[in-house]
Design an enzyme around this catalytic site. Sequence first.
Site, PDB file in Angstrom:
ATOM      1  CG  HIS A 231      -0.381   0.090   2.532  1.00 10.72           C
ATOM      2  ND1 HIS A 231       0.100   1.261   3.070  1.00 10.72           N
ATOM      3  CD2 HIS A 231      -0.204  -0.848   3.506  1.00 10.72           C
ATOM      4  CE1 HIS A 231       0.546   1.044   4.292  1.00 10.72           C
ATOM      5  NE2 HIS A 231       0.383  -0.239   4.575  1.00 10.72           N
ATOM      6  CB  CYS A 248       1.847  -3.389   5.068  1.00  9.04           C
ATOM      7  SG  CYS A 248       0.206  -3.869   5.646  1.00  9.04           S
TER       8      CYS A 248
END
Length: 383
Positions: A231, A248
Amino acid sequence: MTNRLRISLSASRARLIAGCLSGAIFLPSIAMAESAETQLLSGFKSIHDYSFNQAMQHIETLANENPKYQLAQLMKADFLAIKAGKSRWIQEYRKAYPKKVHSLLEEAKVRWQATGLTHQTESEILGQFVLKSSAQPYLVIVNSEAHRLFLYQQTAGAYHEVANYYVSIGRKGTGKQFKGDLKTPIGVYQIVKQLSDRQLPELYGVAALTLNYPNQWDKQLGRTGSGIWLHGTPRSTYSRPPMASKGCVVLNNPAMADLIDRYRLPPETPVIIASKTEVLPVPSDTAEILQSNNKQQVLSRINEWLREQQEYEVDWSKVGVFHYPGEKDMYYVTFPTHVKGREQMVEQFWKKTTDQNGWQLVLKVQQTSPSQKTQVAYNIASR
């Protein structure tokens, strides 16, 4: 002031900047996708060449065009302090904000080091992980130690690098084992789906690509957590420090927009997240021969098994075989098939055994579509 004195002062200033941004300097050898990164690397090269004025020009341009790029602003401030003869301000600022400055200097260090990745080394990285290209048009490899994401596109049955980007990973590094450990997983995953800007909190930037962590192998080993994505970054900053996420893989927003808008990475794109020790060049000719023989043995055994089984028909040209990082002598196999008129994706995990077959299928996963993984993907809070 004589030309010789001017040159001497410029060299001294550049050395001081290089000292402030401590770390090994390597010259760029690959084309960077983003103009901002091009400016940054050009500034580093000028520092390496002791060209103070040229370096300052690159960094000022970068900082002015990207006012939220904190590393660029720090470097610009350093240059201005040195130019004004107030180099002590640099150390005073570092003492006043040690944590913030340390994270920015770590980003500068990994950016410098990444420019030392030659095209040959990139080919070696790809060669160590891909035994056979899959049916998917793209492949992602994340080198977590170098903090780079490499994007490969399939052309004529082989993958070729089309882009690479700086990334941030988990605060505690890699090797995720359980929910909340702030680590990025090591393994082979698939993109599940894309989440747009309007579907996301600001923390995730312009878009996200969700991954199927934990995959079935992770579950087999008792690993927990979820919501591991690729992301972007909040709009309050241009990029994040090298180790800043909850697990992430984080890109800056221009890079994330590239993956979404320019390359349009589809569901089921393989994403290999590896550590540095697994992307080193092959050490010797003997090791290279052994690796080549091992590769042929693996492919022959998998091909033989697929031809013998009666469960479904498989097109060998669409079968992908990848070395599974973090596991010794294990391979990840994926291919599409049709069962009762419905398209399905099959994932397999193969390991080396001591029996005469040499390789054995240890785990198989079958799903009708990527949407079967959506429940895991939307669990934002888990990690």
